[in-house]
Structures are given as structure tokens and as C-alpha cells.
Motif scaffolding. Structure first.
Motif, PDB file in Angstrom:
ATOM      1  N   ALA A  38       4.642  32.666 -29.208  1.00  0.00           N
ATOM      2  CA  ALA A  38       3.485  31.904 -29.696  1.00  0.00           C
ATOM      3  C   ALA A  38       2.547  32.801 -30.486  1.00  0.00           C
ATOM      4  O   ALA A  38       2.019  32.422 -31.529  1.00  0.00           O
ATOM      5  CB  ALA A  38       2.738  31.260 -28.532  1.00  0.00           C
ATOM      6  N   HIS A  43       1.074  30.736 -33.304  1.00  0.00           N
ATOM      7  CA  HIS A  43       0.861  29.497 -32.575  1.00  0.00           C
ATOM      8  C   HIS A  43      -0.129  29.675 -31.426  1.00  0.00           C
ATOM      9  O   HIS A  43      -0.137  28.909 -30.476  1.00  0.00           O
ATOM     10  CB  HIS A  43       2.193  28.952 -32.054  1.00  0.00           C
ATOM     11  N   ASN A 174       0.488  22.952 -34.034  1.00  0.00           N
ATOM     12  CA  ASN A 174       1.592  23.698 -33.418  1.00  0.00           C
ATOM     13  C   ASN A 174       1.099  24.833 -32.527  1.00  0.00           C
ATOM     14  O   ASN A 174       1.788  25.848 -32.357  1.00  0.00           O
ATOM     15  CB  ASN A 174       2.555  24.250 -34.480  1.00  0.00           C
TER      16      ASN A 174
END
Length: 250
Positions: A38, A43, A174
Motif C-alpha cells: 500500500a 495507496h 484506492n
């Protein structure tokens, strides 16, 4: 009877320090590869909770009348000393770090849709919490205010996920990992963390970038959140981690 009581006390003391699920939670929260991905794929986002004049400024909002605030002077001194000397400077450092890497910085605040606050949640009505659109109470503290077109989420309840479309916005971005800062640690901050965790986000609480009105409540919040609903990090640790974003991505 006294032997039984002694044995019960000893047993209680032993179990007080044992968390049978600690390792499982640590594996999912601390060492999870999805969290690393991530960060590497941009993200991750920073979530700044309620850093506004209503509840985080001397002489305004909740603290407009110090005597009627419900907090003794020593609690107010502790809260504002921590905010001004530790939390706000650290929040700003983190914001600058996220911005420099192109990571989202998202701001929540308490603000009604209406001037009279008739749209507020029942809890805020009972507590008398109200920040009307355009009011000073709704303004963000300047040092940590949004910049550019950073996203602002307005709410009229403790839980930003239950009272707003924040989850929808994060999914559209996202975002899968959140670094959380703000006030109060034991109320709006911890509610956001629990809800985010339940919704599947990887959550990190920044210990020295959050505050509440007593050191006991701050410690209790950290103890409850740590390795169960969120990782707990210092500002320096978080900055060190996000500074590796580019090499993670590679």
C-alpha cells in the motif's frame, strides 16, 4: 480463605499481562505485506481528525468559557500544552512528508450542514457541539490546515465512517492504508480507527500526533488500539517508513 484470595490475585496478575491473540494481530497489522505494498503503490493516506477551533484552540468552541468546559484547569493545561508543543508540530511534519511524496492528506472536521445545526447527530445535539458553516469554530488550525485541493470531510458525529461518505471516497482513491492523527484520541480518533480496521483498512495511529484531555485517557487509548486495531508509531518512525516509499515501489 486468605490463601484462595492470594491465589486469585496471583492468577489475575499473571493473566493481566497475557494477550493470547497478540501474535495473530501483530502478524496482520505489523508485518503484513499488503501494508508494505500500500505504501509502495501510493495507496496510503494521512487522516487528520478534527484539528479545528471548535475543540483544539484555547478560548474557542468547547473552551470558549474555560469554567463551563467541564474540564479542570490542569486538564486544559495538559491538553493544550501537548497540542501546541508536540501534536500540532508533529502533524505538520507528517503532512509535509506525505505531501512531498504525493500521498493524500485528508482532513475531517465537525461542521453542520445548516447554520442552526438541525442536521447534527443526536450525540452532538446532546453535547451542544456545533460548528456552523463559515464559523470560526469550523475553521482548521492554521498550522495544520488543508492545502490546495486536499479533501475535507465534514461530520456531525463522533464516527467519521458512519456519519459520512469517507469510505466511498477512500475506495475511489484506492487507499488501503491510513495513518491517523488528531483529537480526541479516546473519542473521534479511536472511533475512526476501530471502524477503519473493521472495514479492512490497515491503520497506523501516530502516538505523538494525537491528544486527549488527560494523560490517563491518552495511555488507555494507546493500550487499547496497539496491535489490535492499529499499529502505533511515533512521528519519526512514520516519517522514516514513508520516506522509503520510492524504494518499496521499485
Amino acid at each position: 480463605m486468605s490463601n484462595d484470595k492470594t491465589q486469585d490475585t496471583a492468577t489475575s496478575t499473571t493473566y493481566d499481562s497475557v494477550d493470547p491473540l497478540r501474535e495473530q494481530y501483530r502478524e496482520t497489522l505489523i508485518t503484513n505485506r499488503a501494508l508494505t505494498r500500500a505504501l509502495g503503490t501510493h495507496h496510503a493516506a494521512m487522516l487528520c481528525i478534527d484539528l479545528q477551533y471548535l475543540d483544539a484552540a484555547r478560548g474557542w468552541g468547547v473552551f470558549a468559557d474555560a469554567e463551563r468546559s467541564g474540564l479542570p484547569p490542569e486538564s486544559q493545561d495538559y491538553y493544550f500544552d501537548r497540542l501546541e508543543n508536540t501534536v500540532l508540530p508533529n502533524v505538520r511534519r507528517l503532512q509535509d512528508g506525505f505531501r512531498s511524496l504525493g500521498l493524500e492528506v485528508i482532513h475531517t472536521r465537525i461542521q453542520s450542514l445548516t447554520q442552526d445545526g438541525r442536521d447534527r447527530g443526536p450525540g452532538h445535539k446532546r453535547l451542544g457541539l456545533h460548528a456552523a458553516p463559515g464559523s470560526k469554530e469550523a475553521d482548521f488550525l492554521e498550522i495544520v490546515a488543508p492545502q490546495g485541493d486536499e479533501i475535507i470531510i465534514n461530520k456531525t458525529a463522533s464516527g467519521v465512517f458512519t456519519a459520512t461518505n469517507l469510505e466511498y471516497v477512500l475506495r475511489n482513491l484506492n487507499v488501503t492504508a491510513l495513518f491517523v492523527v488528531g483529537v480526541y484520541s479516546n473519542e473521534c480518533v479511536s472511533t475512526a480507527i476501530r471502524d477503519a480496521c473493521d472495514l479492512g483498512f490497515y491503520v497506523t495511529l501516530i502516538e505523538d500526533a494525537s491528544a486527549t484531555v488527560t494523560p490517563e485517557l491518552q495511555r488507555a487509548t494507546i493500550l487499547t488500539m496497539k496491535d489490535r486495531y492499529a499499529r502505533v508509531m511515533s512521528t519519526d518512525q512514520a516519517l522514516a517508513e514513508i520516506s522509503k516509499v520510492e524504494e518499496i515501489a521499485d
